[in-house]
Design an enzyme around this catalytic site. Structure first.
Site, PDB file in Angstrom:
ATOM      1  N   LYS A  56       0.864  -1.172   0.235  1.00 22.34           N
ATOM      2  CA  LYS A  56      -0.001   0.163   0.040  1.00 22.34           C
ATOM      3  C   LYS A  56       1.126   1.183   0.036  1.00 22.34           C
ATOM      4  CE  LYS A  56      -0.232  -0.213   5.138  1.00 22.34           C
ATOM      5  NZ  LYS A  56       1.047  -1.138   5.062  1.00 22.34           N
ATOM      6  N   TYR A 110      -2.542   4.855   7.131  1.00 19.89           N
ATOM      7  CA  TYR A 110      -2.977   4.402   8.253  1.00 19.89           C
ATOM      8  C   TYR A 110      -4.139   4.791   9.031  1.00 19.89           C
ATOM      9  CZ  TYR A 110       1.309   1.502   7.846  1.00 19.89           C
ATOM     10  OH  TYR A 110       2.281   0.341   7.418  1.00 19.89           O
TER      11      TYR A 110
END
Length: 367
Positions: free
Chosen positions: A132, A216
């Site tokens: 990611k 995140y």
């Protein structure tokens, strides 16, 4: 040492199933070979977190290495027993299609290279795990999904926290009604970015802190909420006199509104340290700090006027091993992926909306 109270025992018990001890190899897996990984990119994350863990996998093993640096192939090929016949550089990468030992490819490259090397792996007939953020645009992410679908191969995104026991436990507590009706999420992630890193160079990173540590905060807000946002409002602050930020942003703060009325306040920063989140509801809250590190997670809960720390047993597989094994198990059994390409695409579309809101100075309604 005092015995834990009843409520604390309950909290730990909810999470115990997520971190249960090792189980015998399933009957379907007995006698089957492990699926082989090719690791693409031998930077710090791959060599310090991924390669050391593959040997712990039940369903996967290391079979090949891909790097543009011959010295790295020499070093890690020798260290992990990968023969020269299974070393590739970026020019010879497409030849992985001819290697039957390679079933899975893990793309651990700078963000701007994710789409190309994932698509090439899919076209070579391999299943893909890609770090990611999934790509540097939603258009690239859509192309990655299309390539995997066209090749009838799986595409998974490296959201390791989807396999981390404390994060899974936090989601379970919220879903169980422990906090009541969730009304507020705070999610903060940041660190002081040292100069000279590829992440500070837009052609490689595709953006600044939001495309790195900020994901995140974004992804945690979504999995804790259990629903998708309908409105985003963001603001950016970047000191352009700081040479680190010639091409990328430093800090972005954004707010997301969800259909239930829940609000998430999120922080992404390259100039201050953060690693925490909290879900507050009508009956209490669940919080983590640090929330998403490689190790050392700490969780607290509050209900009925009491704040308590929650400790979970050590898992049979840590988050890295569980993530690596998950793709292999999905290929072998057909179980759904926890973190599919579609999950990565959702984050990419939200990242684009956050950047747009900050740039235009207005809230963005989401379809």
């Amino acid at each position: 040492m005092e015995r834990m109270g009843t409520r604390r025992e309950m909290l730990g018990a909810i999470g115990a199933g997520l971190a249960a001890g090792a189980l015998p190899l399933p009957a379907w897996a007995q006698g089957k070979r492990k699926l082989g990984y090719a690791i693409v990119g031998l930077g710090n994350y791959a060599t310090n977190q991924i390669l050391p863990r593959i040997a712990e996998c039940e369903f996967a093993e290391l079979k090949a290495l891909v790097s543009g640096t011959p010295a790295k192939l020499e070093k890690f090929g020798a260290q992990y027993g990968v023969p020269r016949t299974h070393w590739y550089d970026y020019q010879s990468y497409d030849r992985i299609k001819d290697n039957p030992d390679i079933d899975l490819v893990y793309v651990v490259l700078p963000n701007s290279m994710h789409a190309e090397y994932s698509i090439r792996a899919s076209r070579a007939g391999k299943h893909v795990l890609c770090e990611k953020p999934m790509a540097v645009s939603s258009t690239e992410a859509e192309a990655m999904i299309a390539a995997a679908a066209g090749a009838k191969r799986k595409l998974m995104i490296g959201y390791r926290c989807h396999f981390e026991p404390y994060n899974l436990h936090a989601v379970s507590l919220v879903k169980s009604g422990f906090v009541g009706r969730p009304t507020l999420i705070t999610a903060e992630h940041g660190f002081y970015a040292q100069p000279g890193q590829w992440r500070l160079d837009r052609p490689y990173s595709g953006g600044g802190s939001l495309m790195d540590i900020g994901i995140y905060s974004l992804n945690a807000a979504r999995y804790l909420a259990g629903e998708e946002p309908v409105l985003i409002s963001a603001m950016e602050f970047t000191d352009k006199s700081d040479p680190r930020f010639r091409t990328v942003e430093d800090r972005i703060d954004w707010q997301m509104q969800f259909p239930s009325g829940l609000i998430a306040n999120c922080v992404s920063s390259y100039s201050s340290g953060h690693n925490a989140y909290r879900v507050t509801g009508t009956k209490g809250w669940v919080g983590m700090e640090p929330a998403t590190p490689y190790q050392g997670h700490q969780m607290w809960t509050r209900a009925n006027g009491k704040t308590e720390q929650v400790s979970l047993p050590a898992p049979a597989k840590n988050q890295f091993v569980a993530q690596l094994d998950h793709l292999a198990e999905s290929v072998l059994t057909g179980i759904p992926l926890r973190a599919s390409g579609e999950e990565g695409l959702r984050d990419m579309r939200l990242i684009e909306a956050i950047y747009r809101s900050a740039r235009e100075g207005r809230a963005i309604k989401l379809a």
